[in-house]
Motif scaffolding. Structure first.
Motif, PDB file in Angstrom:
ATOM      1  N   VAL A 126       0.858  -1.582   0.409  1.00  0.00           N
ATOM      2  CA  VAL A 126       0.025   0.111  -0.224  1.00  0.00           C
ATOM      3  C   VAL A 126       0.847   0.978  -0.247  1.00  0.00           C
ATOM      4  N   ALA A 127       2.606   0.987   0.507  1.00  0.00           N
ATOM      5  CA  ALA A 127       2.956   2.943   0.104  1.00  0.00           C
ATOM      6  C   ALA A 127       4.570   1.544   0.744  1.00  0.00           C
ATOM      7  N   GLU A 128       5.578   2.536   0.364  1.00  0.00           N
ATOM      8  CA  GLU A 128       6.813   1.870  -0.212  1.00  0.00           C
ATOM      9  C   GLU A 128       7.772   3.622  -0.077  1.00  0.00           C
ATOM     10  N   LEU A 129       8.936   2.962   0.621  1.00  0.00           N
ATOM     11  CA  LEU A 129      10.477   4.292   0.621  1.00  0.00           C
ATOM     12  C   LEU A 129      11.321   3.404   0.622  1.00  0.00           C
ATOM     13  N   PHE A 130      12.121   3.161  -0.351  1.00  0.00           N
ATOM     14  CA  PHE A 130      13.447   3.224  -1.055  1.00  0.00           C
ATOM     15  C   PHE A 130      14.361   3.917  -0.240  1.00  0.00           C
ATOM     16  N   HIS A 131      15.601   3.290  -0.157  1.00  0.00           N
ATOM     17  CA  HIS A 131      16.593   4.548  -0.006  1.00  0.00           C
ATOM     18  C   HIS A 131      18.200   4.165   0.126  1.00  0.00           C
ATOM     19  N   ARG A 132      19.377   4.764  -0.323  1.00  0.00           N
ATOM     20  CA  ARG A 132      20.376   4.406  -0.612  1.00  0.00           C
ATOM     21  C   ARG A 132      20.930   5.405   0.454  1.00  0.00           C
ATOM     22  N   PHE A 133      22.218   4.895   1.544  1.00  0.00           N
ATOM     23  CA  PHE A 133      22.309   5.469   2.322  1.00  0.00           C
ATOM     24  C   PHE A 133      23.111   6.415   2.055  1.00  0.00           C
ATOM     25  N   ALA A 134      23.955   6.495   1.286  1.00  0.00           N
ATOM     26  CA  ALA A 134      25.636   7.420   0.895  1.00  0.00           C
ATOM     27  C   ALA A 134      24.720   8.051  -0.685  1.00  0.00           C
ATOM     28  N   PRO A 135      23.973   8.546  -0.857  1.00  0.00           N
ATOM     29  CA  PRO A 135      23.778   8.459  -2.441  1.00  0.00           C
ATOM     30  C   PRO A 135      24.618   8.776  -3.585  1.00  0.00           C
ATOM     31  N   ASP A 136      25.868   9.756  -2.753  1.00  0.00           N
ATOM     32  CA  ASP A 136      27.478   9.964  -3.308  1.00  0.00           C
ATOM     33  C   ASP A 136      27.495   8.195  -3.791  1.00  0.00           C
ATOM     34  N   ASP A 137      27.766   7.602  -3.519  1.00  0.00           N
ATOM     35  CA  ASP A 137      28.469   6.112  -2.890  1.00  0.00           C
ATOM     36  C   ASP A 137      27.852   5.358  -3.666  1.00  0.00           C
ATOM     37  N   PRO A 138      28.212   4.785  -4.887  1.00  0.00           N
ATOM     38  CA  PRO A 138      27.534   3.895  -5.554  1.00  0.00           C
ATOM     39  C   PRO A 138      27.974   1.929  -4.902  1.00  0.00           C
ATOM     40  N   GLN A 139      28.444   2.907  -4.543  1.00  0.00           N
ATOM     41  CA  GLN A 139      28.786   1.368  -3.203  1.00  0.00           C
ATOM     42  C   GLN A 139      28.039   1.232  -1.884  1.00  0.00           C
ATOM     43  N   SER A 140      27.526   2.478  -1.389  1.00  0.00           N
ATOM     44  CA  SER A 140      26.680   1.931  -0.538  1.00  0.00           C
ATOM     45  C   SER A 140      25.025   1.434  -0.218  1.00  0.00           C
ATOM     46  N   GLY A 141      24.739   0.692   0.572  1.00  0.00           N
ATOM     47  CA  GLY A 141      23.694  -0.081   0.819  1.00  0.00           C
ATOM     48  C   GLY A 141      22.520   0.111   0.792  1.00  0.00           C
ATOM     49  N   VAL A 142      21.657  -0.063   0.758  1.00  0.00           N
ATOM     50  CA  VAL A 142      20.016   0.683   0.499  1.00  0.00           C
ATOM     51  C   VAL A 142      19.044  -0.029   1.853  1.00  0.00           C
ATOM     52  N   THR A 143      18.800   0.784   2.173  1.00  0.00           N
ATOM     53  CA  THR A 143      17.089   0.551   3.170  1.00  0.00           C
ATOM     54  C   THR A 143      15.853   0.447   2.078  1.00  0.00           C
ATOM     55  N   GLY A 144      14.664  -0.463   2.342  1.00  0.00           N
ATOM     56  CA  GLY A 144      13.681   0.017   2.036  1.00  0.00           C
ATOM     57  C   GLY A 144      12.766  -0.948   2.743  1.00  0.00           C
ATOM     58  N   VAL A 145      11.074  -0.277   2.738  1.00  0.00           N
ATOM     59  CA  VAL A 145       9.815  -0.683   3.268  1.00  0.00           C
ATOM     60  C   VAL A 145       9.149  -1.132   2.870  1.00  0.00           C
ATOM     61  N   VAL A 146       8.046  -1.761   2.727  1.00  0.00           N
ATOM     62  CA  VAL A 146       6.576  -1.610   2.004  1.00  0.00           C
ATOM     63  C   VAL A 146       6.011  -2.278   3.268  1.00  0.00           C
ATOM     64  N   LEU A 147       5.066  -0.889   2.810  1.00  0.00           N
ATOM     65  CA  LEU A 147       4.140  -1.300   4.130  1.00  0.00           C
ATOM     66  C   LEU A 147       2.797  -2.445   3.486  1.00  0.00           C
ATOM     67  N   LEU A 148       2.606  -3.559   4.097  1.00  0.00           N
ATOM     68  CA  LEU A 148       1.348  -4.025   3.487  1.00  0.00           C
ATOM     69  C   LEU A 148       0.273  -3.890   4.026  1.00  0.00           C
ATOM     70  N   ALA A 149      -0.572  -4.234   3.444  1.00  0.00           N
ATOM     71  CA  ALA A 149      -2.318  -3.900   3.790  1.00  0.00           C
ATOM     72  C   ALA A 149      -2.530  -4.951   5.610  1.00  0.00           C
ATOM     73  N   GLU A 150      -1.835  -5.932   5.526  1.00  0.00           N
ATOM     74  CA  GLU A 150      -1.452  -6.787   6.223  1.00  0.00           C
ATOM     75  C   GLU A 150      -0.419  -6.886   6.863  1.00  0.00           C
ATOM     76  N   SER A 151       0.213  -5.715   7.163  1.00  0.00           N
ATOM     77  CA  SER A 151       1.520  -5.356   7.930  1.00  0.00           C
ATOM     78  C   SER A 151       2.725  -4.682   6.887  1.00  0.00           C
ATOM     79  N   HIS A 152       3.977  -5.392   7.059  1.00  0.00           N
ATOM     80  CA  HIS A 152       4.957  -4.803   6.084  1.00  0.00           C
ATOM     81  C   HIS A 152       6.096  -5.898   5.610  1.00  0.00           C
ATOM     82  N   LEU A 153       7.260  -5.144   5.032  1.00  0.00           N
ATOM     83  CA  LEU A 153       8.144  -6.178   4.643  1.00  0.00           C
ATOM     84  C   LEU A 153       9.337  -4.794   5.276  1.00  0.00           C
ATOM     85  N   ALA A 154      10.858  -5.275   5.478  1.00  0.00           N
ATOM     86  CA  ALA A 154      11.417  -4.156   5.620  1.00  0.00           C
ATOM     87  C   ALA A 154      12.964  -5.356   4.715  1.00  0.00           C
TER      88      ALA A 154
END
Length: 128
Positions: A42-70
Motif C-alpha cells: 500500500v506504500a513504500e520507501l527505498f533509500h540508498r544510505f550514501a547517494p553519492d557512493d554507488p557502493q553504499s547499501g540500501v534500505t527499503g520498506v513496503v507497507l502491506l495491507a497485512e503489515s510490513h516488509l523491511a
C-alpha cells in the motif's frame, strides 16, 4: 492482534547483485516478491544510505495491507537483513509471509541464513 513475524539475517550475499546497492532494483525485487506472495503493498520507501557512493547499501520498506516488509543491505559485508510481519486478524496470512520470505531468500541467494519465526500476541488476543 495475532500475527507472524519472520526475520532473516543473511551472510555471503554477492555484493554485485543490483538490489544490494540500487534502490530501484531493490524496490522492483520487493514489488515482485510481494505480488507473487499474494500480499498487498500500500506504500513504500527505498533509500540508498550514501547517494553519492554507488557502493553504499540500501534500505527499503513496503507497507502491506497485512503489515510490513523491511530490507536492509550491506554490500561491503555481503549482508542483508529481512523483516516480514503479517497480521492474522480475520484471515491467516502466514503462508503468504513465508512465500514472501522464500522469494527474497532465493533472490539474494545467501551463503548463510539465520531465519527466526515468532508468533505475535497470541496470549494477548481475546477469544472470539
Amino acid at each position: 492482534m495475532q500475527g507472524l513475524h519472520l526475520t532473516a539475517d543473511l551472510g555471503g550475499v554477492d555484493a554485485s547483485l543490483a538490489p544490494m546497492r540500487d534502490a530501484g532494483a531493490l524496490a522492483a525485487l520487493c514489488h515482485a516478491a510481494v505480488a507473487q506472495s499474494g500480499l498487498t503493498g500500500v506504500a513504500e520507501l527505498f533509500h540508498r544510505f550514501a547517494p553519492d557512493d554507488p557502493q553504499s547499501g540500501v534500505t527499503g520498506v513496503v507497507l502491506l495491507a497485512e503489515s510490513h516488509l523491511a530490507v536492509h543491505t550491506w554490500p561491503e559485508l555481503g549482508g542483508v537483513t529481512l523483516d516480514v510481519y503479517v497480521c492474522n486478524y480475520g484471515t491467516d496470512n502466514s503462508a503468504k509471509a513465508e512465500a514472501l520470505l522464500d522469494a527474497l531468500l532465493k533472490a539474494f541467494a545467501p551463503r548463510d541464513a539465520e531465519v527466526q519465526r515468532l508468533s505475535r500476541a497470541a496470549a494477548a488476543t481475546p477469544a472470539v
